[in-house]
Design a protein around this motif. Sequence first.
Motif, PDB file in Angstrom:
ATOM      1  N   TYR A  69      -2.204  -4.342  -5.780  1.00  0.00           N
ATOM      2  CA  TYR A  69      -2.903  -4.027  -4.860  1.00  0.00           C
ATOM      3  C   TYR A  69      -2.595  -2.620  -4.079  1.00  0.00           C
ATOM      4  CZ  TYR A  69      -4.700  -8.763  -5.351  1.00  0.00           C
ATOM      5  OH  TYR A  69      -5.253  -9.638  -5.849  1.00  0.00           O
ATOM      6  N   GLU A 104      -8.443  -6.180   3.291  1.00  0.00           N
ATOM      7  CA  GLU A 104      -9.155  -6.078   2.023  1.00  0.00           C
ATOM      8  C   GLU A 104      -8.335  -6.594   0.963  1.00  0.00           C
ATOM      9  OE1 GLU A 104     -11.482  -2.911  -0.781  1.00  0.00           O
ATOM     10  OE2 GLU A 104     -10.594  -2.247   1.015  1.00  0.00           O
ATOM     11  N   ALA A 105      -7.117  -6.096   0.682  1.00  0.00           N
ATOM     12  CA  ALA A 105      -6.299  -6.773  -0.328  1.00  0.00           C
ATOM     13  C   ALA A 105      -6.004  -8.258  -0.271  1.00  0.00           C
ATOM     14  CB  ALA A 105      -4.920  -6.181  -0.095  1.00  0.00           C
ATOM     15  N   ALA A 112      -1.363  -1.487  -0.516  1.00  0.00           N
ATOM     16  CA  ALA A 112      -1.115  -2.640   0.558  1.00  0.00           C
ATOM     17  C   ALA A 112       0.649  -2.912   0.804  1.00  0.00           C
ATOM     18  CB  ALA A 112      -1.603  -3.964  -0.148  1.00  0.00           C
ATOM     19  N   ALA A 130       1.835  -6.132  -4.413  1.00  0.00           N
ATOM     20  CA  ALA A 130       1.491  -4.686  -3.825  1.00  0.00           C
ATOM     21  C   ALA A 130       2.122  -3.384  -4.860  1.00  0.00           C
ATOM     22  CB  ALA A 130       2.205  -4.562  -2.517  1.00  0.00           C
ATOM     23  N   HIS A 189       0.411 -11.866  -7.711  1.00  0.00           N
ATOM     24  CA  HIS A 189      -0.576 -10.888  -6.610  1.00  0.00           C
ATOM     25  C   HIS A 189       0.874 -10.144  -6.053  1.00  0.00           C
ATOM     26  CE1 HIS A 189      -4.517 -12.735  -7.150  1.00  0.00           C
ATOM     27  NE2 HIS A 189      -3.740 -13.847  -7.167  1.00  0.00           N
ATOM     28  N   ASP A 206      -2.970  -6.137   5.022  1.00  0.00           N
ATOM     29  CA  ASP A 206      -4.089  -5.429   4.084  1.00  0.00           C
ATOM     30  C   ASP A 206      -5.202  -6.337   4.417  1.00  0.00           C
ATOM     31  OD1 ASP A 206      -6.107  -4.173   2.503  1.00  0.00           O
ATOM     32  OD2 ASP A 206      -4.239  -2.704   2.361  1.00  0.00           O
ATOM     33  N   ARG A 219      -9.345  -9.965  -1.452  1.00  0.00           N
ATOM     34  CA  ARG A 219      -9.335  -9.873  -2.884  1.00  0.00           C
ATOM     35  C   ARG A 219      -8.325 -10.755  -3.543  1.00  0.00           C
ATOM     36  NH1 ARG A 219      -7.696  -4.201  -3.609  1.00  0.00           N
ATOM     37  NH2 ARG A 219      -7.404  -4.796  -5.859  1.00  0.00           N
ATOM     38  N   ALA A 220      -7.189 -11.064  -3.013  1.00  0.00           N
ATOM     39  CA  ALA A 220      -6.313 -11.706  -3.492  1.00  0.00           C
ATOM     40  C   ALA A 220      -6.491 -13.413  -3.597  1.00  0.00           C
ATOM     41  CB  ALA A 220      -4.731 -11.681  -2.854  1.00  0.00           C
TER      42      ALA A 220
END
Length: 209
Positions: free
Chosen positions: A170, A188-189, A173, A140, A138, A186, A192-193
Amino acid sequence: MGEPLPTLQGSSTVAQILLLHSVYGLRPAVHAAADRLRAAGHTVHTPDLFDGRTFDDVEEATAYKEELGSDELLRRAVGAAAPLLGSGAALVYAGFSLGGSLAQNLALADEKALGLLLLHGTSDIREDAATSIPVQLHIAEPDPFEPEDWLNAWYLGMRKAGADVEVHRYRGAGHVFTDPELPDYDAEAADRAWAVALEFLAELDEQAA
């Protein structure tokens, strides 16, 4: 990251997660991440590689990392894994940024590793590396610490070594976007991650059962 590691050996069908902190140290976000994983039913270990030191400033954190040196950090990471392997645990290696780099080195040296979860960081790969583990990254997009050329070479190197690799990007981010107390955060990121990472770890648990 120094000399190649000796092959680590362990034998068990019960997966445990070794979660290594970033250059900022064993901050509350690492404990919160471990608690999140434990709530999903995982056994998680969070060694402190920085002797209790934590940082908010990346320059101060980097200076301390360089003071310790890459070889010493790798030695400490190996020392954290050794008792778990000695007890027969089959490990999933995971880490944040610097911790991801260390986790990768440990995972590729452990012939019984169940998987590798990387958040915000990777490491170089030896030409003779060989592994069949699942790997999930994961990262950025863009990430100033993980340039595009580096990531492309890393992906190709991992695939050449035999790993089953997933990369999740992402856009917009910050580098360590999962730490709520850092400017990189971040929400939201991060959400999700973690959702994707928990699915990945659940699959690894099923394979280890």
